[in-house]
Design an enzyme around this catalytic site. Sequence first.
Site, PDB file in Angstrom:
ATOM      1  N   GLU A 163       8.165   1.451   4.283  1.00  0.00           N
ATOM      2  CA  GLU A 163       7.656   0.684   5.421  1.00  0.00           C
ATOM      3  C   GLU A 163       7.732  -0.796   5.087  1.00  0.00           C
ATOM      4  O   GLU A 163       7.484  -1.199   3.944  1.00  0.00           O
ATOM      5  CB  GLU A 163       6.202   1.052   5.719  1.00  0.00           C
ATOM      6  CG  GLU A 163       5.596   0.279   6.887  1.00  0.00           C
ATOM      7  CD  GLU A 163       4.092   0.504   7.044  1.00  0.00           C
ATOM      8  OE1 GLU A 163       3.600   0.375   8.181  1.00  0.00           O
ATOM      9  OE2 GLU A 163       3.417   0.775   6.026  1.00  0.00           O
ATOM     10  N   HIS A 195       0.961  -1.009  14.845  1.00  0.00           N
ATOM     11  CA  HIS A 195       0.012   0.086  14.699  1.00  0.00           C
ATOM     12  C   HIS A 195      -1.272  -0.244  15.463  1.00  0.00           C
ATOM     13  O   HIS A 195      -1.734  -1.406  15.441  1.00  0.00           O
ATOM     14  CB  HIS A 195      -0.390   0.274  13.234  1.00  0.00           C
ATOM     15  CG  HIS A 195       0.656   0.893  12.367  1.00  0.00           C
ATOM     16  ND1 HIS A 195       1.408   1.980  12.739  1.00  0.00           N
ATOM     17  CD2 HIS A 195       1.043   0.590  11.093  1.00  0.00           C
ATOM     18  CE1 HIS A 195       2.214   2.323  11.746  1.00  0.00           C
ATOM     19  NE2 HIS A 195       2.024   1.488  10.740  1.00  0.00           N
ATOM     20  N   HIS A 202       0.851  -1.188   0.000  1.00  0.00           N
ATOM     21  CA  HIS A 202       0.000   0.000   0.000  1.00  0.00           C
ATOM     22  C   HIS A 202       0.882   1.232   0.000  1.00  0.00           C
ATOM     23  O   HIS A 202       2.107   1.129   0.040  1.00  0.00           O
ATOM     24  CB  HIS A 202      -0.939   0.016   1.212  1.00  0.00           C
ATOM     25  CG  HIS A 202      -0.240   0.146   2.528  1.00  0.00           C
ATOM     26  ND1 HIS A 202       0.145  -0.951   3.276  1.00  0.00           N
ATOM     27  CD2 HIS A 202       0.191   1.235   3.228  1.00  0.00           C
ATOM     28  CE1 HIS A 202       0.754  -0.540   4.373  1.00  0.00           C
ATOM     29  NE2 HIS A 202       0.803   0.783   4.370  1.00  0.00           N
ATOM     30  N   HIS A 236       4.690   7.477   2.446  1.00  0.00           N
ATOM     31  CA  HIS A 236       5.467   6.245   2.361  1.00  0.00           C
ATOM     32  C   HIS A 236       4.827   5.262   1.403  1.00  0.00           C
ATOM     33  O   HIS A 236       3.636   5.357   1.082  1.00  0.00           O
ATOM     34  CB  HIS A 236       5.624   5.584   3.735  1.00  0.00           C
ATOM     35  CG  HIS A 236       4.375   4.962   4.291  1.00  0.00           C
ATOM     36  ND1 HIS A 236       3.498   5.628   5.113  1.00  0.00           N
ATOM     37  CD2 HIS A 236       3.850   3.709   4.160  1.00  0.00           C
ATOM     38  CE1 HIS A 236       2.508   4.838   5.463  1.00  0.00           C
ATOM     39  NE2 HIS A 236       2.691   3.656   4.885  1.00  0.00           N
ATOM     40  N   TYR A 250       9.332   1.775   9.921  1.00  0.00           N
ATOM     41  CA  TYR A 250       9.518   2.846   8.950  1.00  0.00           C
ATOM     42  C   TYR A 250      11.001   3.200   8.855  1.00  0.00           C
ATOM     43  O   TYR A 250      11.713   3.239   9.864  1.00  0.00           O
ATOM     44  CB  TYR A 250       8.768   4.111   9.372  1.00  0.00           C
ATOM     45  CG  TYR A 250       7.263   4.068   9.212  1.00  0.00           C
ATOM     46  CD1 TYR A 250       6.652   3.514   8.098  1.00  0.00           C
ATOM     47  CD2 TYR A 250       6.442   4.637  10.191  1.00  0.00           C
ATOM     48  CE1 TYR A 250       5.279   3.499   7.961  1.00  0.00           C
ATOM     49  CE2 TYR A 250       5.068   4.638  10.067  1.00  0.00           C
ATOM     50  CZ  TYR A 250       4.484   4.069   8.950  1.00  0.00           C
ATOM     51  OH  TYR A 250       3.125   4.074   8.825  1.00  0.00           O
ATOM     52  N   HIS A 265      -6.148  -2.013   4.205  1.00  0.00           N
ATOM     53  CA  HIS A 265      -6.180  -0.850   3.319  1.00  0.00           C
ATOM     54  C   HIS A 265      -5.269  -1.098   2.122  1.00  0.00           C
ATOM     55  O   HIS A 265      -4.274  -1.816   2.208  1.00  0.00           O
ATOM     56  CB  HIS A 265      -5.798   0.436   4.041  1.00  0.00           C
ATOM     57  CG  HIS A 265      -4.403   0.486   4.582  1.00  0.00           C
ATOM     58  ND1 HIS A 265      -3.860  -0.484   5.384  1.00  0.00           N
ATOM     59  CD2 HIS A 265      -3.425   1.423   4.436  1.00  0.00           C
ATOM     60  CE1 HIS A 265      -2.632  -0.158   5.719  1.00  0.00           C
ATOM     61  NE2 HIS A 265      -2.328   0.978   5.157  1.00  0.00           N
TER      62      HIS A 265
END
Length: 304
Positions: free
Chosen positions: A262, A243, A148, A211, A252, A197
């Site tokens: 990431e 997260h 993503h 990112h 990161y 996502h």
Amino acid sequence: MGVMRMGFCHVKVMDLAEARDHYVNVLGLYPTLETDDKIYLKGWDEWDHHSVVLEQGGVGVVSHGYKVRHESDLEDIEHNASAFGLSTQRISAGEHVELGDMVRVHLPNGHDADFYATATQLGVEVGVHNPDSFPTDLRNIGAPLLDHALFVGDDVETTERFFTEVLGFYASERMIASHEDGAPLMATWLSTGNKSHDVAFLKGPDGKFHHMSFALKDWAKVTDAADILVHRGYDMDLAPTRHGITRGETTYFFDPSGNRNETFCGGYLMYPDRPTITWTMDELGKGLDYYKREVSGTFLSVFS
């Protein structure tokens, strides 16, 4: 609308040779084509020609692409984006290497999103006939695929509306400024399938890049990746953690030009009927770094 997934990120880099070393020898992507000013790369478990394009000449994102199911989807996107009030551009097959006809939509947050149905397929590195579980020539992190990306721009609300109302994405999570009714939308995480996502948008300066994320198998691979980065002398932007947002496990770091990368694993399965999770800015620390509950000094200030 038949958008299947994010297909590629096209970013600029300051030094193509340094960037090649990072993405090939550290992240472990496979170069598929190299020209004087661009390198095209894919992960070992990706079948299309490329998922990352590196272009000499600066820093930040040029465009990001999405693969759609049918050629007819391109006409629908072009028509519906125009009806939504966004400008579009047709890009003929081959203008973007090894991709077919494209429709470029100029998003309200200053970014360009490219949509295409056909791409040259090179196949996954382990093949599709009685395959092994991973290639034997993996380099360092050995990222299988692009997962993503997060893009920065001022108008998150209209960008979210375009992706949900026109493209058929749905919001898995959203962050609003406060608990007050009508509080501004600060960020949105959008899915087009079952991942937590496929793309996210954060409020900030138009046209900026936060990112791109590479999926790894599990938490052990995320921590192994962090070890490799330390061995190579990298500074962590965010050390391995979980997260709260998406529940994914993450690290990161920056490429040599300052584009944030990431490594990511986990996250819950998403379905269109799953209720959207809402966060408020006062809990961003918990959302970003679930264990420390702190916002790193660079997360909301360093973009490329």
